[in-house]
Design a protein around this motif. Sequence first.
Motif, PDB file in Angstrom:
ATOM      1  N   LEU A 191      -0.568  -0.031  15.216  1.00 37.42           N
ATOM      2  CA  LEU A 191      -0.092  -1.399  15.464  1.00 37.42           C
ATOM      3  C   LEU A 191       1.246  -1.652  14.771  1.00 37.42           C
ATOM      4  O   LEU A 191       2.099  -2.362  15.326  1.00 37.42           O
ATOM      5  CB  LEU A 191      -1.133  -2.427  15.016  1.00 37.42           C
ATOM      6  CG  LEU A 191      -2.399  -2.480  15.862  1.00 37.42           C
ATOM      7  CD1 LEU A 191      -3.384  -3.498  15.311  1.00 37.42           C
ATOM      8  CD2 LEU A 191      -2.095  -2.755  17.333  1.00 37.42           C
ATOM      9  N   ILE A 192       1.445  -1.072  13.607  1.00 36.28           N
ATOM     10  CA  ILE A 192       2.738  -1.201  12.918  1.00 36.28           C
ATOM     11  C   ILE A 192       3.853  -0.631  13.801  1.00 36.28           C
ATOM     12  O   ILE A 192       4.935  -1.224  13.914  1.00 36.28           O
ATOM     13  CB  ILE A 192       2.714  -0.529  11.528  1.00 36.28           C
ATOM     14  CG1 ILE A 192       1.878  -1.369  10.555  1.00 36.28           C
ATOM     15  CG2 ILE A 192       4.131  -0.308  10.995  1.00 36.28           C
ATOM     16  CD1 ILE A 192       1.583  -0.683   9.222  1.00 36.28           C
ATOM     17  N   ARG A 204      -4.205   0.341  12.019  1.00 40.43           N
ATOM     18  CA  ARG A 204      -3.111  -0.304  11.289  1.00 40.43           C
ATOM     19  C   ARG A 204      -1.785   0.407  11.565  1.00 40.43           C
ATOM     20  O   ARG A 204      -0.770  -0.234  11.875  1.00 40.43           O
ATOM     21  CB  ARG A 204      -3.401  -0.314   9.790  1.00 40.43           C
ATOM     22  CG  ARG A 204      -2.379  -1.050   8.959  1.00 40.43           C
ATOM     23  CD  ARG A 204      -2.732  -1.116   7.476  1.00 40.43           C
ATOM     24  NE  ARG A 204      -3.966  -1.848   7.241  1.00 40.43           N
ATOM     25  CZ  ARG A 204      -5.165  -1.292   6.980  1.00 40.43           C
ATOM     26  NH1 ARG A 204      -5.277   0.017   6.890  1.00 40.43           N
ATOM     27  NH2 ARG A 204      -6.233  -2.028   6.799  1.00 40.43           N
ATOM     28  N   GLN A 205      -1.773   1.732  11.450  1.00 38.07           N
ATOM     29  CA  GLN A 205      -0.522   2.490  11.620  1.00 38.07           C
ATOM     30  C   GLN A 205       0.014   2.397  13.054  1.00 38.07           C
ATOM     31  O   GLN A 205       1.223   2.246  13.260  1.00 38.07           O
ATOM     32  CB  GLN A 205      -0.725   3.952  11.208  1.00 38.07           C
ATOM     33  CG  GLN A 205      -0.976   4.129   9.719  1.00 38.07           C
ATOM     34  CD  GLN A 205       0.105   3.499   8.866  1.00 38.07           C
ATOM     35  OE1 GLN A 205       1.293   3.714   9.083  1.00 38.07           O
ATOM     36  NE2 GLN A 205      -0.307   2.675   7.920  1.00 38.07           N
ATOM     37  N   ILE A 212      -2.421  -7.048  11.704  1.00 37.98           N
ATOM     38  CA  ILE A 212      -2.236  -5.918  10.788  1.00 37.98           C
ATOM     39  C   ILE A 212      -2.644  -6.317   9.363  1.00 37.98           C
ATOM     40  O   ILE A 212      -3.376  -5.592   8.695  1.00 37.98           O
ATOM     41  CB  ILE A 212      -0.772  -5.414  10.826  1.00 37.98           C
ATOM     42  CG1 ILE A 212      -0.487  -4.746  12.176  1.00 37.98           C
ATOM     43  CG2 ILE A 212      -0.487  -4.462   9.661  1.00 37.98           C
ATOM     44  CD1 ILE A 212       0.983  -4.549  12.483  1.00 37.98           C
ATOM     45  N   ASN A 213      -2.193  -7.484   8.939  1.00 41.42           N
ATOM     46  CA  ASN A 213      -2.497  -7.939   7.574  1.00 41.42           C
ATOM     47  C   ASN A 213      -3.960  -8.332   7.389  1.00 41.42           C
ATOM     48  O   ASN A 213      -4.457  -8.325   6.266  1.00 41.42           O
ATOM     49  CB  ASN A 213      -1.584  -9.095   7.179  1.00 41.42           C
ATOM     50  CG  ASN A 213      -0.159  -8.649   6.985  1.00 41.42           C
ATOM     51  OD1 ASN A 213       0.102  -7.527   6.574  1.00 41.42           O
ATOM     52  ND2 ASN A 213       0.774  -9.509   7.309  1.00 41.42           N
ATOM     53  N   MET A 218       1.003  -9.910  15.832  1.00 43.60           N
ATOM     54  CA  MET A 218       0.787  -8.514  15.459  1.00 43.60           C
ATOM     55  C   MET A 218       0.730  -8.374  13.931  1.00 43.60           C
ATOM     56  O   MET A 218      -0.158  -7.700  13.407  1.00 43.60           O
ATOM     57  CB  MET A 218       1.913  -7.628  16.015  1.00 43.60           C
ATOM     58  CG  MET A 218       1.926  -7.518  17.525  1.00 43.60           C
ATOM     59  SD  MET A 218       0.530  -6.608  18.191  1.00 43.60           S
ATOM     60  CE  MET A 218       1.054  -4.948  17.873  1.00 43.60           C
ATOM     61  N   MET A 219       1.626  -9.029  13.227  1.00 47.27           N
ATOM     62  CA  MET A 219       1.631  -8.934  11.767  1.00 47.27           C
ATOM     63  C   MET A 219       0.374  -9.585  11.174  1.00 47.27           C
ATOM     64  O   MET A 219      -0.190  -9.072  10.207  1.00 47.27           O
ATOM     65  CB  MET A 219       2.891  -9.567  11.177  1.00 47.27           C
ATOM     66  CG  MET A 219       4.156  -8.767  11.462  1.00 47.27           C
ATOM     67  SD  MET A 219       4.053  -7.012  11.026  1.00 47.27           S
ATOM     68  CE  MET A 219       3.769  -7.098   9.281  1.00 47.27           C
ATOM     69  N   LEU A 254      -6.496  -6.731   8.800  1.00 47.51           N
ATOM     70  CA  LEU A 254      -7.366  -5.554   8.871  1.00 47.51           C
ATOM     71  C   LEU A 254      -7.839  -5.199   7.466  1.00 47.51           C
ATOM     72  O   LEU A 254      -7.033  -5.090   6.548  1.00 47.51           O
ATOM     73  CB  LEU A 254      -6.624  -4.353   9.466  1.00 47.51           C
ATOM     74  CG  LEU A 254      -6.358  -4.399  10.965  1.00 47.51           C
ATOM     75  CD1 LEU A 254      -5.495  -3.210  11.372  1.00 47.51           C
ATOM     76  CD2 LEU A 254      -7.646  -4.414  11.755  1.00 47.51           C
TER      77      LEU A 254
END
Length: 150
Positions: free
Chosen positions: A146-147, A143-144, A84-85, A80-81, A87
């Motif tokens: 998934l965070i 992004r938000q 996110i990173n 997941m990180m 994107l």
Amino acid sequence: MGISDLIASFLQDSLDTAENGVLEVQRSELAQRFNCVPSQINYVMSTRFSPERGYIVESRRGGNGYIRITRVQVDRQTLMMHVINSLGSSVDLASARAILSNLVQSGALERDMGQTILTAVGDKALSRVPRESRDAVRADILRQVLILQV
């Protein structure tokens, strides 16, 4: 089945039998095997074996050039990180769909949650956003959300 599908299928089958989930092939040999131009191989690499789909692709060009494909096996939070990173500042709908599909297939997201997020970042949900800004807004929302899932 198109040439890209054939190449992807061959690579996937080879990767499934490769040691440690790592496959090394020569671009020129692949192009010759499938009677296509090397740029077709590049296309398959960038569309079917991307980080969003759980792969790392290394490439060396030239006479002894090769392509090394590594299937990434990571825990949910790391995956997941990484997503996110990775994107960028904008994400088109097809890329968002591929990212979410990979997260569902890997078990990092439940299918219902993946569908909900896809609906939230879809063109219908973003219809009031000007077309030229949609991909940027889509990336921000994705992004938000998934965070929050990490």
